[in-house]
Design a protein around this motif. Sequence first.
Motif, PDB file in Angstrom:
ATOM      1  N   ILE A   1       0.857  -1.175   0.000  1.00 43.90           N
ATOM      2  CA  ILE A   1       0.000   0.000   0.000  1.00 43.90           C
ATOM      3  C   ILE A   1       0.895   1.229   0.000  1.00 43.90           C
ATOM      4  N   GLU A   2       0.703   2.090  -0.994  1.00 45.20           N
ATOM      5  CA  GLU A   2       1.513   3.310  -1.063  1.00 45.20           C
ATOM      6  C   GLU A   2       1.049   4.348  -0.070  1.00 45.20           C
ATOM      7  N   SER A   3      -0.277   4.463   0.117  1.00 42.69           N
ATOM      8  CA  SER A   3      -0.746   5.457   1.076  1.00 42.69           C
ATOM      9  C   SER A   3      -2.151   5.138   1.564  1.00 42.69           C
ATOM     10  N   VAL A   4      -2.401   5.556   2.802  1.00 45.55           N
ATOM     11  CA  VAL A   4      -3.730   5.532   3.403  1.00 45.55           C
ATOM     12  C   VAL A   4      -3.983   6.947   3.882  1.00 45.55           C
ATOM     13  N   GLU A   5      -5.067   7.530   3.416  1.00 42.99           N
ATOM     14  CA  GLU A   5      -5.425   8.886   3.818  1.00 42.99           C
ATOM     15  C   GLU A   5      -6.866   8.882   4.303  1.00 42.99           C
TER      16      GLU A   5
ATOM     17  N   ILE B   1      -7.374   4.425   0.076  1.00 43.72           N
ATOM     18  CA  ILE B   1      -6.227   3.527   0.044  1.00 43.72           C
ATOM     19  C   ILE B   1      -5.736   3.463  -1.399  1.00 43.72           C
ATOM     20  N   PHE B   2      -4.436   3.684  -1.581  1.00 45.91           N
ATOM     21  CA  PHE B   2      -3.850   3.675  -2.925  1.00 45.91           C
ATOM     22  C   PHE B   2      -2.734   2.640  -2.955  1.00 45.91           C
ATOM     23  N   ASP B   3      -2.819   1.702  -3.902  1.00 45.92           N
ATOM     24  CA  ASP B   3      -1.815   0.633  -3.986  1.00 45.92           C
ATOM     25  C   ASP B   3      -0.806   0.837  -5.115  1.00 45.92           C
TER      26      ASP B   3
ATOM     27  N   LYS C   1      -4.426   1.283  -8.200  1.00 42.49           N
ATOM     28  CA  LYS C   1      -5.855   1.503  -7.950  1.00 42.49           C
ATOM     29  C   LYS C   1      -6.052   2.266  -6.655  1.00 42.49           C
ATOM     30  N   GLN C   2      -7.192   2.926  -6.614  1.00 32.94           N
ATOM     31  CA  GLN C   2      -7.571   3.681  -5.427  1.00 32.94           C
ATOM     32  C   GLN C   2      -8.892   3.121  -4.897  1.00 32.94           C
ATOM     33  N   PHE C   3      -8.947   2.883  -3.603  1.00 37.70           N
ATOM     34  CA  PHE C   3     -10.155   2.369  -2.957  1.00 37.70           C
ATOM     35  C   PHE C   3     -10.624   3.399  -1.944  1.00 37.70           C
ATOM     36  N   ILE C   4     -11.914   3.646  -1.878  1.00 44.43           N
ATOM     37  CA  ILE C   4     -12.463   4.596  -0.919  1.00 44.43           C
ATOM     38  C   ILE C   4     -13.549   3.903  -0.113  1.00 44.43           C
TER      39      ILE C   4
END
Length: 80
Positions: free
Chosen positions: A22-26, A65-67, A70-73
């Motif tokens: 996971i590159e980032s969790v915001e 969440i960005f992998d 893809k981006q998941f919200i």
Amino acid sequence: IYPNPSNGKFNLRISQFEDLKIESVEIYNVYGEKIYQDVNFQINQSSNFQIDLSDHPNGIYFVKIFDGEKQFIQKLILEK
């Protein structure tokens, strides 16, 4: 993400069979303000990542969440 709604502590669990980078969790509030960020971590099927929002007011929040591709919200509900 569970439990949802929560009293402040949320767990992020990956239910896939392989590790996910996971590159980032915001996390954003309903006004679009970023209230939380974590970058570049590894989570696998057997581990959980905990997010603590207990110092924030009740309400609706959005976790992004960005992998890397893809981006998941996901909507989070905080009820103390």
